[in-house]
Scaffold this active site. Structure first.
Site, PDB file in Angstrom:
ATOM      1  N   LYS A  39       0.824  -1.215   0.000  1.00 41.98           N
ATOM      2  CA  LYS A  39       0.000   0.000   0.000  1.00 41.98           C
ATOM      3  C   LYS A  39       0.859   1.266   0.000  1.00 41.98           C
ATOM      4  O   LYS A  39       0.609   2.187  -0.781  1.00 41.98           O
ATOM      5  CB  LYS A  39      -0.932  -0.020   1.223  1.00 41.98           C
ATOM      6  CG  LYS A  39      -1.886   1.151   1.300  1.00 41.98           C
ATOM      7  CD  LYS A  39      -2.957   0.970   2.317  1.00 41.98           C
ATOM      8  CE  LYS A  39      -2.659   0.572   3.690  1.00 41.98           C
ATOM      9  NZ  LYS A  39      -1.407   0.325   4.284  1.00 41.98           N
ATOM     10  N   THR A  41       4.005   1.443  -0.941  1.00 40.35           N
ATOM     11  CA  THR A  41       4.712   1.432  -2.220  1.00 40.35           C
ATOM     12  C   THR A  41       3.836   2.013  -3.324  1.00 40.35           C
ATOM     13  O   THR A  41       4.298   2.811  -4.158  1.00 40.35           O
ATOM     14  CB  THR A  41       5.123  -0.009  -2.574  1.00 40.35           C
ATOM     15  OG1 THR A  41       5.901  -0.535  -1.495  1.00 40.35           O
ATOM     16  CG2 THR A  41       5.924  -0.057  -3.857  1.00 40.35           C
ATOM     17  N   ARG A  75       2.587   8.091   6.675  1.00 34.60           N
ATOM     18  CA  ARG A  75       2.905   8.094   8.103  1.00 34.60           C
ATOM     19  C   ARG A  75       4.382   7.794   8.350  1.00 34.60           C
ATOM     20  O   ARG A  75       5.064   7.219   7.506  1.00 34.60           O
ATOM     21  CB  ARG A  75       2.058   7.039   8.830  1.00 34.60           C
ATOM     22  CG  ARG A  75       0.571   7.351   8.842  1.00 34.60           C
ATOM     23  CD  ARG A  75      -0.230   6.178   9.375  1.00 34.60           C
ATOM     24  NE  ARG A  75      -0.098   5.019   8.502  1.00 34.60           N
ATOM     25  CZ  ARG A  75      -0.402   3.772   8.863  1.00 34.60           C
ATOM     26  NH1 ARG A  75      -0.815   3.524  10.088  1.00 34.60           N
ATOM     27  NH2 ARG A  75      -0.261   2.772   8.011  1.00 34.60           N
ATOM     28  N   LYS A 133       7.950  -6.209  10.156  1.00 35.65           N
ATOM     29  CA  LYS A 133       7.980  -5.584   8.832  1.00 35.65           C
ATOM     30  C   LYS A 133       9.382  -5.258   8.346  1.00 35.65           C
ATOM     31  O   LYS A 133       9.703  -5.413   7.178  1.00 35.65           O
ATOM     32  CB  LYS A 133       7.128  -4.309   8.833  1.00 35.65           C
ATOM     33  CG  LYS A 133       5.638  -4.558   8.962  1.00 35.65           C
ATOM     34  CD  LYS A 133       4.856  -3.267   9.018  1.00 35.65           C
ATOM     35  CE  LYS A 133       4.903  -2.519   7.712  1.00 35.65           C
ATOM     36  NZ  LYS A 133       4.053  -1.316   7.744  1.00 35.65           N
ATOM     37  N   ALA A 140      -3.462   1.614  12.474  1.00 39.53           N
ATOM     38  CA  ALA A 140      -4.889   1.533  12.134  1.00 39.53           C
ATOM     39  C   ALA A 140      -5.600   0.391  12.844  1.00 39.53           C
ATOM     40  O   ALA A 140      -6.821   0.400  12.933  1.00 39.53           O
ATOM     41  CB  ALA A 140      -5.075   1.383  10.626  1.00 39.53           C
ATOM     42  N   PHE A 163      -3.448  -0.485   6.940  1.00 39.26           N
ATOM     43  CA  PHE A 163      -4.026  -1.820   6.788  1.00 39.26           C
ATOM     44  C   PHE A 163      -5.144  -1.835   5.746  1.00 39.26           C
ATOM     45  O   PHE A 163      -5.122  -1.060   4.797  1.00 39.26           O
ATOM     46  CB  PHE A 163      -4.477  -2.372   8.142  1.00 39.26           C
ATOM     47  CG  PHE A 163      -3.347  -2.601   9.102  1.00 39.26           C
ATOM     48  CD1 PHE A 163      -2.266  -3.394   8.741  1.00 39.26           C
ATOM     49  CD2 PHE A 163      -3.329  -2.014  10.357  1.00 39.26           C
ATOM     50  CE1 PHE A 163      -1.200  -3.616   9.609  1.00 39.26           C
ATOM     51  CE2 PHE A 163      -2.278  -2.224  11.238  1.00 39.26           C
ATOM     52  CZ  PHE A 163      -1.210  -3.028  10.857  1.00 39.26           C
ATOM     53  N   PHE A 178       3.679  -8.564  -8.948  1.00 42.89           N
ATOM     54  CA  PHE A 178       4.815  -9.371  -8.513  1.00 42.89           C
ATOM     55  C   PHE A 178       5.289 -10.203  -9.709  1.00 42.89           C
ATOM     56  O   PHE A 178       4.481 -10.586 -10.564  1.00 42.89           O
ATOM     57  CB  PHE A 178       4.425 -10.301  -7.357  1.00 42.89           C
ATOM     58  CG  PHE A 178       4.451  -9.655  -6.003  1.00 42.89           C
ATOM     59  CD1 PHE A 178       5.372 -10.043  -5.046  1.00 42.89           C
ATOM     60  CD2 PHE A 178       3.550  -8.653  -5.672  1.00 42.89           C
ATOM     61  CE1 PHE A 178       5.398  -9.457  -3.781  1.00 42.89           C
ATOM     62  CE2 PHE A 178       3.559  -8.065  -4.417  1.00 42.89           C
ATOM     63  CZ  PHE A 178       4.498  -8.466  -3.470  1.00 42.89           C
ATOM     64  N   TRP A 221       6.914  -0.948  -8.434  1.00 41.96           N
ATOM     65  CA  TRP A 221       7.990  -1.502  -7.619  1.00 41.96           C
ATOM     66  C   TRP A 221       9.235  -1.717  -8.474  1.00 41.96           C
ATOM     67  O   TRP A 221      10.346  -1.391  -8.059  1.00 41.96           O
ATOM     68  CB  TRP A 221       7.540  -2.821  -6.986  1.00 41.96           C
ATOM     69  CG  TRP A 221       8.528  -3.384  -6.007  1.00 41.96           C
ATOM     70  CD1 TRP A 221       8.591  -3.159  -4.662  1.00 41.96           C
ATOM     71  CD2 TRP A 221       9.628  -4.271  -6.306  1.00 41.96           C
ATOM     72  NE1 TRP A 221       9.644  -3.835  -4.106  1.00 41.96           N
ATOM     73  CE2 TRP A 221      10.302  -4.519  -5.097  1.00 41.96           C
ATOM     74  CE3 TRP A 221      10.099  -4.855  -7.492  1.00 41.96           C
ATOM     75  CZ2 TRP A 221      11.420  -5.345  -5.026  1.00 41.96           C
ATOM     76  CZ3 TRP A 221      11.224  -5.683  -7.420  1.00 41.96           C
ATOM     77  CH2 TRP A 221      11.870  -5.922  -6.190  1.00 41.96           C
TER      78      TRP A 221
END
Length: 559
Positions: A74, A76, A97, A108, A276, A304, A384, A412
């Site tokens: 998200k 990214t 954030r 993470k 969140a 999230f 991906f 990405w």
């Protein structure tokens, strides 16, 4: 196949520009940038106040399906879309954030985007950055110290030590501190009582900083914090302890938004960081509203899945600030949809169109939910390398049957070049007409009815349940004048239910509310549901075990 560089290797090789050049893109004079080194700065309060006279740009919310270990991307996508909008000639700013140290050293490993869609300096943003979280932690714990000090020196306010509601915080995952006994060791150390720690991102001080409009508003909100109750159950506030002034002093610099840049040297505000799943999940109102005065488009994210982050963005942040999003982007990956369709993580590389289609039920639920708020939505398929054409087409076909469009995005791997299509379509969606945005419920609805509304309309549960003590507490707050506040659901991020293993789009489940907390300064009521913890623990193999300094002095292990 070419070697795939890690996020940190890509970030380290970036061609950064001095932060004054980034500020100049937004018309921020150098004297209104308070630099932290050469590549990050805070924007002065005077400039922000002057910019409020300008018209607003358009606000784009990026949200996602429920997170899975497969990853959704998200942040990214938020960064990539911001770069993509700039690439097609729009003046765009990213607003995200700040990263908490807890998840960085927990699961993470980083939170600044990924691949060629990152904000930089990545190491600084993921670690101590400009010290905002330290300031929030210090202000929060100053208030905690003043409470126990007041009790020690005679308790003039009549604090009932059994009803002290203000816990301490630290910006780290540490399950051992969830429940503690403090003030042990004899008379000199005060009166022993039960207490505990939350993670800093769950602090009401964090929420207040992220919703405050200026320094005076910040201090007023800090003073409204309810820290304890007397024996007659009347509230005691931070201002009763004369804590609000000193707390505001600690937070005066933290309140100013942080300006950094993307890998493509486009401006980004990185400011504030409530989670969140246990808080309201949005970056600061000051960063978002300032960015809207400086750009044609502002791309922001909510934490999230849309059941948590987007719902709170709409029902709390937009309600409190008057923001009206022009469009929403819902991020999904083929891998995550396969997990929602029942595929194990180790089998995600195998083509499984049936599982993708089955998992799309989760995506469909989020599309329906976002549209409930009157905001037009589009789906971004975060690509991906293991995705197959058949799987991608299955997602596009499902979304088309929902009356919306899904766009394949390669940001990405390719940066802004891989997200041009989405950028054009987001502009068309945002400029197609004013959205009929409205929160899910009205201010006058009773507090438990607001909880039930979210459970039934967003989670598709049969309803919420709570002990009589919880219901009585909500009624008491309504009698004290807090009934018009929105509610902030603290719930697992992994499912629409309170069972983190129940993926997909479950219906008719019950959502147990085990505790409620009043955040009077922030202006919402927190409903703690199921087994969610406001102080997370570290996993069996935390990311901290893989983070180190190499022989050249560079950080390794951040994603």
């Amino acid at each position: 196949m070419a070697e795939v560089k890690s996020d940190i290797e890509i970030a380290r090789a970036a061609n950064k520009k001095p932060i004054q050049e980034i500020g100049a893109k937004l018309g921020i004079p150098p004297e209104h940038l308070l630099p932290f080194g050469h590549d990050k700065a805070k924007v002065s309060a005077d400039f922000i106040a002057e910019a409020r006279k300008r018209p607003d740009g358009r606000l784009i919310l990026v949200t996602a399906i429920n997170p899975t270990p497969a990853g959704e991307g998200k942040t990214t996508t938020t960064v990539g879309l911001g770069d993509g909008l700039n690439r097609i000639g729009k003046k765009a700013v990213v607003c995200i954030r700040e990263a908490s140290l807890g998840p960085c050293f927990g699961m993470k490993g980083g939170a600044a985007g990924g691949g060629y869609a990152q904000v930089i300096p990545m190491e600084d943003i993921n670690l101590h950055f400009t010290g905002d979280f330290h300031a929030i932690t210090s202000a929060h714990n100053l208030l905690a110290a003043l409470i126990d000090n007041h009790i020690h020196w005679g308790n003039e306010l009549g604090i009932d030590t059994r009803r002290v509601t203000w816990r301490r915080v630290m910006d780290m995952n540490d399950r051992a501190l969830r429940q503690i006994v403090c003030s042990l060791g004899g008379v000199a150390n005060g009166y022993p009582r039960e207490g505990g720690f939350d993670i800093t991102v769950a602090s009401e001080v964090m929420a207040i900083l992220c919703l405050a409009t200026d320094l005076r508003d910040l201090e007023k909100r800090l003073g409204e914090i309810i820290v304890a109750y007397r024996r007659d159950k009347s509230p005691i506030r931070a201002r009763d302890l004369k804590a609000d002034g000193a707390m505001a002093v600690l937070l005066k610099d933290a309140l100013q938004p942080n300006l950094v840049q993307t890998l493509e040297n486009n401006p980004a505000f990185v400011h504030g960081g409530p989670f969140a799943n246990i808080a309201h999940g949005c970056n600061s109102a000051m960063a978002t509203t300032t960015a809207l005065k400086l750009a044609d488009y502002v791309v922001t994210e909510a934490g999230f899945g849309a059941d948590l982050g987007a719902e709170k963005f709409f029902d709390i942040k937009c309600r409190k600030t008057g923001l009206k999003p022009a469009a929403a982007v819902i991020v999904a990956t083929v891998r995550a949809l396969k997990m929602n369709g029942g595929v194990k993580k180790e089998d995600l590389g195998i083509e499984n169109v049936g599982a993708v289609t089955k998992g799309c039920a989760n995506l469909g639920r989020h599309i329906e939910n976002v549209k409930q708020f009157g905001v037009p939505a589009i789906v971004a398929i975060n690509h991906f390398h293991s995705d197959t054409p058949a799987e991608i087409e299955a997602v596009k076909a499902y979304v088309a049957n929902q009356g919306e469009e899904a766009v394949l995005c390669r940001h990405w791997a390719e940066g802004s070049a891989g997200v041009e299509d989405l950028a054009h379509k987001v502009v068309a969606l945002a400029e197609s007409g004013m959205p009929q945005f409205a929160p899910l419920y009205g201010d006058d609805m009773p507090l438990f009815d607001k909880i039930n509304t979210i459970v039934r309309r967003i989670y598709r549960g049969s309803g919420a349940v709570a002990d009589n003590s919880v219901l009585a507490q909500l009624r008491q707050w309504e009698e004290q004048g807090y009934g018009r506040l929105p509610v902030c659901m603290a719930k697992t991020q992994y499912s629409f239910s309170t069972d983190p293993d129940l993926r997909g789009a479950p219906v008719d489940h019950v959502v147990p509310v085990r505790e409620v907390r009043l955040a009077a300064g922030a202006g919402f009521v927190v409903a703690i549901c199921g087994e969610i913890m406001t102080m997370p623990g570290l996993p069996k193999t935390p990311s901290a075990e893989r983070i180190f300094l190499n022989e050249a002095g560079y950080i390794e292990g951040l994603f």
